[in-house]
Design a protein around this motif. Structure first.
Motif, PDB file in Angstrom:
ATOM      1  N   SER A  69       0.828  -1.213   0.000  1.00  0.00           N
ATOM      2  CA  SER A  69       0.000   0.000   0.000  1.00  0.00           C
ATOM      3  C   SER A  69       0.862   1.262   0.000  1.00  0.00           C
ATOM      4  N   LYS A  70       2.072   1.177   0.534  1.00  0.00           N
ATOM      5  CA  LYS A  70       3.002   2.310   0.557  1.00  0.00           C
ATOM      6  C   LYS A  70       3.774   2.454  -0.750  1.00  0.00           C
ATOM      7  N   GLU A  71       3.892   1.356  -1.512  1.00  0.00           N
ATOM      8  CA  GLU A  71       4.717   1.352  -2.725  1.00  0.00           C
ATOM      9  C   GLU A  71       3.929   1.592  -4.010  1.00  0.00           C
ATOM     10  N   LEU A  72       2.635   1.308  -3.998  1.00  0.00           N
ATOM     11  CA  LEU A  72       1.833   1.429  -5.220  1.00  0.00           C
ATOM     12  C   LEU A  72       1.222   2.813  -5.356  1.00  0.00           C
ATOM     13  N   ASN A  73       1.280   3.343  -6.581  1.00  0.00           N
ATOM     14  CA  ASN A  73       0.729   4.660  -6.882  1.00  0.00           C
ATOM     15  C   ASN A  73      -0.022   4.624  -8.204  1.00  0.00           C
ATOM     16  N   VAL A  74      -0.974   5.520  -8.347  1.00  0.00           N
ATOM     17  CA  VAL A  74      -1.710   5.642  -9.604  1.00  0.00           C
ATOM     18  C   VAL A  74      -0.721   5.919 -10.734  1.00  0.00           C
ATOM     19  N   GLY A  75      -0.899   5.259 -11.863  1.00  0.00           N
ATOM     20  CA  GLY A  75      -0.028   5.433 -13.021  1.00  0.00           C
ATOM     21  C   GLY A  75       1.134   4.464 -13.059  1.00  0.00           C
TER      22      GLY A  75
END
Length: 104
Positions: free
Chosen positions: A67-73
């Motif tokens: 959850s801390k490593e994933l980002n939109v795009g």
């Protein structure tokens, strides 16, 4: 009834919504996010555009870190199994339950 046991899907794509981390009453973390895939595939020796947008859920002790490593795009490859889930209105949809997640 014949028991069928093979259910595996691998999909690469881009996250389109911010991941949402929840914790079940049993203490299990669930990270939900959406992956969008666009490509050109070959079908009957002809090019065909492919578009898929699929809900993904990653469960277990690794979910908070992801959850801390994933980002939109962000581009990812997800491998797991498909399962049917119903929303609160009783509408069914396919969800990819991630068993492996890799950043691209």
């Amino acid at each position: 009834m014949v028991e069928l046991s093979f259910n595996q899907l691998e999909l690469s794509g881009v996250l389109t919504k911010p991941p949402q981390l929840t914790k079940s009453p049993a203490g299990i973390y669930h990270l939900r996010f959406v992956v969008e895939h666009r490509s050109e595939q070959v079908e009957a020796n002809l090019p065909r555009r492919s578009y898929v947008r699929l809900q993904v859920v990653l469960s277990g002790q690794d979910a908070p870190q992801w959850s801390k490593e994933l980002n939109v795009g962000q581009a990812v490859t997800v491998r797991g199994f498909l399962n049917r889930e119903e929303d609160k209105n009783g509408i069914g949809k396919l969800v990819l339950h991630a068993q492996q997640l890799v950043l691209i």
